[in-house]
Design a protein around this motif. Structure first.
Motif, PDB file in Angstrom:
ATOM      1  N   ASP A 259      -8.939  -2.826   5.551  1.00 55.77           N
ATOM      2  CA  ASP A 259      -7.936  -1.827   5.176  1.00 55.77           C
ATOM      3  C   ASP A 259      -8.550  -0.625   4.462  1.00 55.77           C
ATOM      4  O   ASP A 259      -7.823   0.213   3.932  1.00 55.77           O
ATOM      5  CB  ASP A 259      -6.860  -2.468   4.290  1.00 55.77           C
ATOM      6  CG  ASP A 259      -6.024  -3.475   5.053  1.00 55.77           C
ATOM      7  OD1 ASP A 259      -6.013  -3.401   6.295  1.00 55.77           O
ATOM      8  OD2 ASP A 259      -5.385  -4.320   4.406  1.00 55.77           O
ATOM      9  N   ASN A 260      -9.902  -0.589   4.442  1.00 55.73           N
ATOM     10  CA  ASN A 260     -10.554   0.572   3.847  1.00 55.73           C
ATOM     11  C   ASN A 260     -10.274   0.738   2.354  1.00 55.73           C
ATOM     12  O   ASN A 260     -10.294   1.848   1.838  1.00 55.73           O
ATOM     13  CB  ASN A 260     -10.066   1.835   4.540  1.00 55.73           C
ATOM     14  CG  ASN A 260     -11.196   2.492   5.292  1.00 55.73           C
ATOM     15  OD1 ASN A 260     -12.357   2.280   4.949  1.00 55.73           O
ATOM     16  ND2 ASN A 260     -10.852   3.265   6.301  1.00 55.73           N
ATOM     17  N   TYR A 261      -9.943  -0.330   1.703  1.00 55.90           N
ATOM     18  CA  TYR A 261      -9.589  -0.268   0.283  1.00 55.90           C
ATOM     19  C   TYR A 261      -8.447   0.714   0.038  1.00 55.90           C
ATOM     20  O   TYR A 261      -8.424   1.446  -0.943  1.00 55.90           O
ATOM     21  CB  TYR A 261     -10.807   0.128  -0.579  1.00 55.90           C
ATOM     22  CG  TYR A 261     -11.878  -0.937  -0.598  1.00 55.90           C
ATOM     23  CD1 TYR A 261     -11.809  -1.988  -1.507  1.00 55.90           C
ATOM     24  CD2 TYR A 261     -12.935  -0.894   0.305  1.00 55.90           C
ATOM     25  CE1 TYR A 261     -12.788  -2.967  -1.527  1.00 55.90           C
ATOM     26  CE2 TYR A 261     -13.918  -1.876   0.298  1.00 55.90           C
ATOM     27  CZ  TYR A 261     -13.840  -2.906  -0.622  1.00 55.90           C
ATOM     28  OH  TYR A 261     -14.801  -3.879  -0.637  1.00 55.90           O
ATOM     29  N   GLU A 262      -7.525   0.731   0.976  1.00 52.55           N
ATOM     30  CA  GLU A 262      -6.365   1.603   0.837  1.00 52.55           C
ATOM     31  C   GLU A 262      -5.096   0.768   0.848  1.00 52.55           C
ATOM     32  O   GLU A 262      -4.973  -0.194   1.615  1.00 52.55           O
ATOM     33  CB  GLU A 262      -6.295   2.598   2.005  1.00 52.55           C
ATOM     34  CG  GLU A 262      -7.346   3.675   1.949  1.00 52.55           C
ATOM     35  CD  GLU A 262      -7.441   4.458   3.239  1.00 52.55           C
ATOM     36  OE1 GLU A 262      -8.240   5.401   3.302  1.00 52.55           O
ATOM     37  OE2 GLU A 262      -6.720   4.117   4.195  1.00 52.55           O
ATOM     38  N   CYS A 263      -4.158   1.180   0.024  1.00 50.03           N
ATOM     39  CA  CYS A 263      -2.874   0.497   0.018  1.00 50.03           C
ATOM     40  C   CYS A 263      -2.140   0.806   1.317  1.00 50.03           C
ATOM     41  O   CYS A 263      -1.907   1.969   1.643  1.00 50.03           O
ATOM     42  CB  CYS A 263      -2.039   0.959  -1.172  1.00 50.03           C
ATOM     43  SG  CYS A 263      -0.336   0.391  -1.078  1.00 50.03           S
ATOM     44  N   GLN A 264      -1.811  -0.235   2.055  1.00 47.13           N
ATOM     45  CA  GLN A 264      -1.205  -0.026   3.367  1.00 47.13           C
ATOM     46  C   GLN A 264       0.223   0.490   3.271  1.00 47.13           C
ATOM     47  O   GLN A 264       0.716   1.185   4.157  1.00 47.13           O
ATOM     48  CB  GLN A 264      -1.258  -1.328   4.174  1.00 47.13           C
ATOM     49  CG  GLN A 264      -2.666  -1.822   4.425  1.00 47.13           C
ATOM     50  CD  GLN A 264      -3.525  -0.785   5.133  1.00 47.13           C
ATOM     51  OE1 GLN A 264      -3.302  -0.482   6.294  1.00 47.13           O
ATOM     52  NE2 GLN A 264      -4.498  -0.211   4.424  1.00 47.13           N
ATOM     53  N   GLU A 265       0.875   0.160   2.212  1.00 42.29           N
ATOM     54  CA  GLU A 265       2.242   0.634   2.018  1.00 42.29           C
ATOM     55  C   GLU A 265       2.240   2.127   1.681  1.00 42.29           C
ATOM     56  O   GLU A 265       3.003   2.907   2.230  1.00 42.29           O
ATOM     57  CB  GLU A 265       2.930  -0.178   0.905  1.00 42.29           C
ATOM     58  CG  GLU A 265       4.366   0.233   0.614  1.00 42.29           C
ATOM     59  CD  GLU A 265       5.278   0.143   1.830  1.00 42.29           C
ATOM     60  OE1 GLU A 265       5.020  -0.715   2.707  1.00 42.29           O
ATOM     61  OE2 GLU A 265       6.231   0.941   1.917  1.00 42.29           O
TER      62      GLU A 265
ATOM     63  N   LEU B 129      -2.630 -10.786   6.073  1.00 40.68           N
ATOM     64  CA  LEU B 129      -2.990 -10.160   4.800  1.00 40.68           C
ATOM     65  C   LEU B 129      -2.857  -8.648   4.868  1.00 40.68           C
ATOM     66  O   LEU B 129      -3.047  -8.039   5.925  1.00 40.68           O
ATOM     67  CB  LEU B 129      -4.436 -10.511   4.422  1.00 40.68           C
ATOM     68  CG  LEU B 129      -4.748 -11.992   4.323  1.00 40.68           C
ATOM     69  CD1 LEU B 129      -6.199 -12.186   3.930  1.00 40.68           C
ATOM     70  CD2 LEU B 129      -3.830 -12.674   3.333  1.00 40.68           C
ATOM     71  N   GLU B 130      -2.537  -8.090   3.748  1.00 49.25           N
ATOM     72  CA  GLU B 130      -2.373  -6.650   3.680  1.00 49.25           C
ATOM     73  C   GLU B 130      -2.790  -6.176   2.298  1.00 49.25           C
ATOM     74  O   GLU B 130      -2.384  -6.759   1.296  1.00 49.25           O
ATOM     75  CB  GLU B 130      -0.908  -6.316   3.941  1.00 49.25           C
ATOM     76  CG  GLU B 130      -0.622  -4.848   4.050  1.00 49.25           C
ATOM     77  CD  GLU B 130       0.759  -4.610   4.628  1.00 49.25           C
ATOM     78  OE1 GLU B 130       0.823  -4.182   5.780  1.00 49.25           O
ATOM     79  OE2 GLU B 130       1.754  -4.868   3.945  1.00 49.25           O
ATOM     80  N   THR B 131      -3.561  -5.102   2.273  1.00 47.73           N
ATOM     81  CA  THR B 131      -3.983  -4.541   0.985  1.00 47.73           C
ATOM     82  C   THR B 131      -2.846  -3.714   0.400  1.00 47.73           C
ATOM     83  O   THR B 131      -2.290  -2.847   1.066  1.00 47.73           O
ATOM     84  CB  THR B 131      -5.228  -3.650   1.186  1.00 47.73           C
ATOM     85  OG1 THR B 131      -6.266  -4.435   1.767  1.00 47.73           O
ATOM     86  CG2 THR B 131      -5.698  -3.076  -0.149  1.00 47.73           C
ATOM     87  N   LEU B 132      -2.501  -4.011  -0.814  1.00 45.85           N
ATOM     88  CA  LEU B 132      -1.460  -3.251  -1.506  1.00 45.85           C
ATOM     89  C   LEU B 132      -1.964  -2.856  -2.881  1.00 45.85           C
ATOM     90  O   LEU B 132      -2.707  -3.605  -3.511  1.00 45.85           O
ATOM     91  CB  LEU B 132      -0.193  -4.097  -1.683  1.00 45.85           C
ATOM     92  CG  LEU B 132       0.605  -4.485  -0.447  1.00 45.85           C
ATOM     93  CD1 LEU B 132       1.801  -5.331  -0.852  1.00 45.85           C
ATOM     94  CD2 LEU B 132       1.070  -3.262   0.326  1.00 45.85           C
ATOM     95  N   CYS B 133      -1.543  -1.683  -3.340  1.00 47.66           N
ATOM     96  CA  CYS B 133      -1.854  -1.346  -4.722  1.00 47.66           C
ATOM     97  C   CYS B 133      -0.910  -2.145  -5.621  1.00 47.66           C
ATOM     98  O   CYS B 133       0.118  -2.654  -5.160  1.00 47.66           O
ATOM     99  CB  CYS B 133      -1.728   0.157  -4.965  1.00 47.66           C
ATOM    100  SG  CYS B 133      -0.063   0.832  -4.810  1.00 47.66           S
TER     101      CYS B 133
END
Ligand SMILES: [Zn+2]
Ligand SMILES: [Zn+2]
Length: 106
Positions: free
Chosen positions: A30-36, A77-81
């Motif tokens: 996810d490139n260390y980015e929040c997907q939302e 899985l999903e990267t989120l802040c």
């Protein structure tokens, strides 16, 4: 099939090597980015911020409580802040209402 219903079970899972490795994979994917935030067009990246990784969580789209078989699926899985993650679980929004987010319920 392992279960992740109690705090102990979840703690053991989140401390496991398998999770740490997969979590890292999700962050990289996810490139260390929040997907939302990304979906909302406000990508949150600060390459120079050494703390940025600390503000990111890896969320299970389908909770491990209800979908233990997806606990170690990268697709789940999903990267989120932290902010989006809390919002997803309504941790703050409903803090004072009766239907507050309850760790045990998930
Ligand atoms: Zn976010
Ligand atoms: Zn979550």
């Amino acid at each position: 099939m392992p279960e992740y219903k109690t705090k102990d079970q979840k703690r053991t899972f989140y401390k496991s090597n398998a999770w740490q490795v997969l979590r890292q994979e999700a962050l990289v994917r996810d490139n260390y980015e929040c997907q939302e935030c990304k979906r909302q067009g406000k990508v949150f990246t600060d390459q120079h911020d050494p703390d940025k990784h600390k503000r990111l969580d890896v969320d299970h789209k389908r909770e491990i409580y209800t979908h233990p078989e997806l606990a170690l699926e990268l697709d789940n899985l999903e990267t989120l802040c932290i902010r989006c993650h809390n919002r997803k679980h309504n941790r703050f929004k409903f803090k004072k209402k009766k239907n507050k987010w309850n760790d045990e319920r998930w």
